[in-house]
Design an enzyme around this catalytic site. Structure first.
Site, PDB file in Angstrom:
ATOM      1  N   ASP A 159      84.591  47.927  37.404  1.00  0.00           N
ATOM      2  CA  ASP A 159      84.415  46.556  36.909  1.00  0.00           C
ATOM      3  C   ASP A 159      83.202  45.976  37.610  1.00  0.00           C
ATOM      4  O   ASP A 159      82.893  46.336  38.743  1.00  0.00           O
ATOM      5  CB  ASP A 159      85.669  45.676  37.062  1.00  0.00           C
ATOM      6  CG  ASP A 159      86.332  45.729  38.423  1.00  0.00           C
ATOM      7  OD1 ASP A 159      85.658  46.090  39.421  1.00  0.00           O
ATOM      8  OD2 ASP A 159      87.520  45.394  38.514  1.00  0.00           O
ATOM      9  N   ASN A 218      90.382  59.370  45.972  1.00  0.00           N
ATOM     10  CA  ASN A 218      89.870  58.161  45.311  1.00  0.00           C
ATOM     11  C   ASN A 218      89.630  57.062  46.339  1.00  0.00           C
ATOM     12  O   ASN A 218      90.479  56.832  47.210  1.00  0.00           O
ATOM     13  CB  ASN A 218      90.939  57.708  44.296  1.00  0.00           C
ATOM     14  CG  ASN A 218      90.460  56.626  43.343  1.00  0.00           C
ATOM     15  OD1 ASN A 218      89.408  56.777  42.728  1.00  0.00           O
ATOM     16  ND2 ASN A 218      91.215  55.556  43.225  1.00  0.00           N
ATOM     17  N   GLU A 276      87.642  53.059  38.521  1.00  0.00           N
ATOM     18  CA  GLU A 276      88.164  51.690  38.406  1.00  0.00           C
ATOM     19  C   GLU A 276      87.026  50.709  38.151  1.00  0.00           C
ATOM     20  O   GLU A 276      86.994  49.614  38.717  1.00  0.00           O
ATOM     21  CB  GLU A 276      88.921  51.302  39.692  1.00  0.00           C
ATOM     22  CG  GLU A 276      90.055  52.237  40.021  1.00  0.00           C
ATOM     23  CD  GLU A 276      90.839  51.828  41.274  1.00  0.00           C
ATOM     24  OE1 GLU A 276      90.709  50.677  41.730  1.00  0.00           O
ATOM     25  OE2 GLU A 276      91.579  52.681  41.789  1.00  0.00           O
ATOM     26  N   GLU A 295      92.147  55.584  49.078  1.00  0.00           N
ATOM     27  CA  GLU A 295      91.644  54.620  50.070  1.00  0.00           C
ATOM     28  C   GLU A 295      92.019  54.935  51.521  1.00  0.00           C
ATOM     29  O   GLU A 295      92.473  54.064  52.253  1.00  0.00           O
ATOM     30  CB  GLU A 295      92.120  53.216  49.699  1.00  0.00           C
ATOM     31  CG  GLU A 295      91.664  52.795  48.313  1.00  0.00           C
ATOM     32  CD  GLU A 295      92.180  51.421  47.896  1.00  0.00           C
ATOM     33  OE1 GLU A 295      92.893  50.777  48.673  1.00  0.00           O
ATOM     34  OE2 GLU A 295      91.852  51.011  46.768  1.00  0.00           O
ATOM     35  N   HIS A 299      84.047  49.076  42.138  1.00  0.00           N
ATOM     36  CA  HIS A 299      84.244  47.647  41.890  1.00  0.00           C
ATOM     37  C   HIS A 299      82.984  46.928  42.380  1.00  0.00           C
ATOM     38  O   HIS A 299      82.703  46.920  43.585  1.00  0.00           O
ATOM     39  CB  HIS A 299      85.452  47.130  42.681  1.00  0.00           C
ATOM     40  CG  HIS A 299      86.758  47.737  42.252  1.00  0.00           C
ATOM     41  ND1 HIS A 299      87.316  47.489  41.026  1.00  0.00           N
ATOM     42  CD2 HIS A 299      87.613  48.569  42.888  1.00  0.00           C
ATOM     43  CE1 HIS A 299      88.471  48.141  40.917  1.00  0.00           C
ATOM     44  NE2 HIS A 299      88.671  48.819  42.034  1.00  0.00           N
TER      45      HIS A 299
HETATM   46  O1  G3I Z   1     104.722  41.854  39.043  1.00  0.00           O
HETATM   47  C1  G3I Z   1     104.746  40.853  40.062  1.00  0.00           C
HETATM   48  C2  G3I Z   1     105.332  39.559  39.541  1.00  0.00           C
HETATM   49  O2  G3I Z   1     106.663  39.787  39.174  1.00  0.00           O
HETATM   50  C3  G3I Z   1     105.220  38.495  40.624  1.00  0.00           C
HETATM   51  O3  G3I Z   1     105.653  37.279  40.108  1.00  0.00           O
HETATM   52  C4  G3I Z   1     103.800  38.359  41.096  1.00  0.00           C
HETATM   53  C5  G3I Z   1     103.670  37.359  42.233  1.00  0.00           C
HETATM   54  O4  G3I Z   1     102.558  37.607  43.029  1.00  0.00           O
HETATM   55  O5  G3I Z   1     103.321  39.618  41.547  1.00  0.00           O
HETATM   56  C6  G3I Z   1     103.329  40.626  40.547  1.00  0.00           C
HETATM   57  O6  G3I Z   1     102.871  41.808  41.105  1.00  0.00           O
HETATM   58  C7  G3I Z   1     101.485  41.885  41.315  1.00  0.00           C
HETATM   59  C8  G3I Z   1     100.978  43.137  40.615  1.00  0.00           C
HETATM   60  O7  G3I Z   1      99.603  43.303  40.884  1.00  0.00           O
HETATM   61  C9  G3I Z   1     101.156  43.079  39.101  1.00  0.00           C
HETATM   62  O8  G3I Z   1     100.382  42.075  38.561  1.00  0.00           O
HETATM   63  C10 G3I Z   1     101.212  41.993  42.800  1.00  0.00           C
HETATM   64  O9  G3I Z   1     101.562  40.776  43.436  1.00  0.00           O
HETATM   65  C11 G3I Z   1      99.754  42.281  43.033  1.00  0.00           C
HETATM   66  O10 G3I Z   1      99.561  42.539  44.413  1.00  0.00           O
HETATM   67  C12 G3I Z   1      99.338  43.501  42.256  1.00  0.00           C
HETATM   68  O11 G3I Z   1      97.958  43.672  42.427  1.00  0.00           O
HETATM   69  C13 G3I Z   1      97.463  44.953  42.113  1.00  0.00           C
HETATM   70  C14 G3I Z   1      96.706  45.498  43.305  1.00  0.00           C
HETATM   71  O12 G3I Z   1      96.163  46.749  42.966  1.00  0.00           O
HETATM   72  C15 G3I Z   1      97.598  45.685  44.509  1.00  0.00           C
HETATM   73  O13 G3I Z   1      96.941  46.333  45.533  1.00  0.00           O
HETATM   74  C16 G3I Z   1      96.538  44.823  40.916  1.00  0.00           C
HETATM   75  O14 G3I Z   1      97.305  44.496  39.758  1.00  0.00           O
HETATM   76  C17 G3I Z   1      95.832  46.162  40.680  1.00  0.00           C
HETATM   77  O15 G3I Z   1      94.830  45.975  39.726  1.00  0.00           O
HETATM   78  C18 G3I Z   1      95.199  46.630  41.955  1.00  0.00           C
HETATM   79  O16 G3I Z   1      94.622  47.887  41.724  1.00  0.00           O
HETATM   80  C19 G3I Z   1      93.913  48.439  42.833  1.00  0.00           C
HETATM   81  C20 G3I Z   1      93.985  49.938  42.713  1.00  0.00           C
HETATM   82  O17 G3I Z   1      95.318  50.346  42.654  1.00  0.00           O
HETATM   83  C21 G3I Z   1      93.268  50.609  43.880  1.00  0.00           C
HETATM   84  N1  G3I Z   1      91.922  50.126  44.015  1.00  0.00           N
HETATM   85  C22 G3I Z   1      91.784  48.694  44.084  1.00  0.00           C
HETATM   86  C23 G3I Z   1      92.437  48.046  42.879  1.00  0.00           C
HETATM   87  C24 G3I Z   1      92.175  46.598  42.860  1.00  0.00           C
HETATM   88  O18 G3I Z   1      92.798  45.996  43.980  1.00  0.00           O
END
Ligand code: G3I
Length: 457
Positions: A272, A204, A270, A162, A241
């Site tokens: 969806d 990516n 990715e 990105e 996405h």
């Molecule tokens: O694990 C913590 C948890 O302990 C806490 O209580 C909670 C509170 O917000 O957060 C949890 O972490 C989260 C993590 O996902 C695991 O679920 C983060 O806040 C959250 O920001 C994070 O989001 C991820 C996101 O990337 C961050 O940018 C998504 O799971 C993940 O699917 C997403 O993936 C990205 C790719 O890497 C790049 N392309 C876009 C894609 C979708 O955004």
């Protein structure tokens, strides 16, 4: 739809002729008795993979792991290989959750896409406020350490994620990494290649699906530039996405094909698609068929397993519902993969793949060419594979009878037509026994009859 094996492809002209003479009618496809029943197996029929993002925190859920184990043959850690997860404190690396995913995948013979070595987002706190040379060095150290730790275990790395801006400019996104200098991306790719020469190295991004978008064009120009200057890049990941604001574009296959024509693999990384029922299913069908139609679209990864596992859960964008039941979208993907057969086709260019090789002999090497040919031009990608001992340098000879080289990458060429001798560059001289490296060139005219041969030097 008839499933094709490599044998049946070779027989098609004969069968077609017989059918015309004997019954004078169109071929009637046999029932799809051998249709694959899982996504991974269906994708493998055409040499592709079908993967999913996996969250370590869900591995205790038996419904989740049951579907994972059964359906997918490629795995991406959803968050566990990102910079904040793997280097929470500077120079202290943490691989526990990533290893749980890697080990599960490897124990089941699944491959792994690494995501992601360098990104402006999900940086550890210590890195977020760094700048200049200190940040550049910290980023390169991270790339080197993580890619070295997983050396030999990763099919493809998202080396940089990105880095381009949304909007009309087609330029880079502002970030602390970008402010270290425009060459930060190529520096990351070179570090990754040095650390794990066997992994495919990908750029990516999201919103790079529509060929007419400035962001897509910006990424395309960067990949073209990298190829022309020998920056080691092997693949482009389109996150893909989709939702109602960002639907599957009508020119999606064109985008995949145009990237592939630069001499890189293309992967849908990715996927969806928000929605439900038949409209969602038909969008999944379109995306799957677009990949199948592009020779170098090597696989598709969906960003999660059940709708409830998704980062966009409310949009129900995945192939399984919250209970783990297959949705209509699942069936459309499976059917499309089963219909795809082994021979991808191209609508926008004439694409042929030719493979020739010479005998490696003891400690020698082989060379195989994958040729992407269209009216008036071509891209040739040459895979050099070491024989029974490691290469410390290599030379490949090609013959260009009716074409002219206009640019090349990852090798030095002796000329532009006729017999052209290619030799390794610094970073791809060393190839471990049995492993491969790639170089390539593009040109005008025809690339037919290249007939590469390799010698160790
Ligand atoms: O694990 C913590 C948890 O302990 C806490 O209580 C909670 C509170 O917000 O957060 C949890 O972490 C989260 C993590 O996902 C695991 O679920 C983060 O806040 C959250 O920001 C994070 O989001 C991820 C996101 O990337 C961050 O940018 C998504 O799971 C993940 O699917 C997403 O993936 C990205 C790719 O890497 C790049 N392309 C876009 C894609 C979708 O955004």
């Amino acid at each position: 739809m008839m499933r094709l094996t490599s044998k049946s492809v070779a027989l098609i002209p004969i069968i077609a002729t017989v059918a015309t003479v004997v019954i004078g009618a169109t071929l009637i496809a046999p029932p799809a008795a051998n249709a694959a029943t899982t996504l991974g197996a269906a994708a493998q029929q055409s040499g592709r993979y079908f993967g999913t993002a996996v969250a370590a925190g869900r591995l205790g859920d038996s419904t989740y792991t049951g579907i994972l184990n059964r359906e997918f043959d490629m795995v991406t850690a959803e968050n566990e290989m990102k910079m904040d997860a793997t280097e929470p404190n500077q120079n202290q690396f943490s691989y526990g959750n990533a290893d749980r995913i890697v080990n599960l995948a490897r124990n089941q013979g699944k491959r792994i896409r690494g995501h992601a070595l360098a990104w402006h987002s999900q940086q550890p706190r210590w890195m977020e406020n760094m700048s200049g040379t200190a940040l550049r060095n910290a980023m390169l150290n991270h790339v080197t350490q993580v890619a070295t730790y997983y050396r030999g275990k990763i099919y493809a790395w998202d080396v940089v994620n990105e880095a381009f801006a949304d909007g009309s400019g087609g330029g880079r996104r502002d970030s602390n990494l970008q402010r270290t200098g425009n060459d930060w991306i190529e520096a990351a790719f070179r570090a990754a290649r040095a650390a794990d020469p066997g992994a495919k190295l990908c750029y990516n991004d999201y919103n790079t699906d529509d060929w007419s978008h400035a962001k897509t064009q910006g990424v395309y120009r960067m990949v073209q530039d990298f190829k022309s200057r020998g920056v080691p890049i092997d693949c482009v990941g389109l996150q893909s996405h989709f939702n109602s604001q960002s639907p599957v574009p009508s020119n999606y296959q064109t985008t995949l094909q145009n990237f592939a024509n630069l001499g890189v693999d293309v992967q849908i990384t990715e996927l969806d698609i928000e929605g439900s029922g038949s409209s969602q299913a038909s969008n999944y069908d379109r995306v799957t068929r677009a990949c199948l139609a592009v020779t170098r679209c090597t696989g598709i990864t969906v960003w999660g397993i059940r709708d409830t596992d998704s980062w966009r859960a409310s949009g129900t964008p995945l192939l399984f519902d919250g209970n783990g039941n297959k949705k209509a979208a699942y069936n459309s993907v499976l059917d499309a993969l089963n219909a795809g057969g082994p021979g991808p086709t191209s609508t926008t260019t004439t694409t042929t793949t030719t493979t020739t090789s010479n005998d490696p002999g003891t400690g020698g090497c082989t060379a195989a060419v994958s040729l992407n040919q269209w009216n008036g031009g071509f891209v040739a990608t040459i895979k050099v594979t070491a024989g029974s001992s490691a290469l410390r340098g290599w030379r490949v000879t090609t013959t260009l009878s009716n074409g002219t080289v206009t640019s090349s990458w990852s090798a030095n060429g002796s000329g532009t037509s006729g017999t052209v001798n290619w030799s390794n560059v610094d970073y791809n001289a060393n190839v471990p026994a049995g492993q491969s490296t790639e170089f390539g060139f593009q040109g005008n005219g025809s690339g037919a009859g290249l007939n590469p041969s390799c010698t160790a030097s």
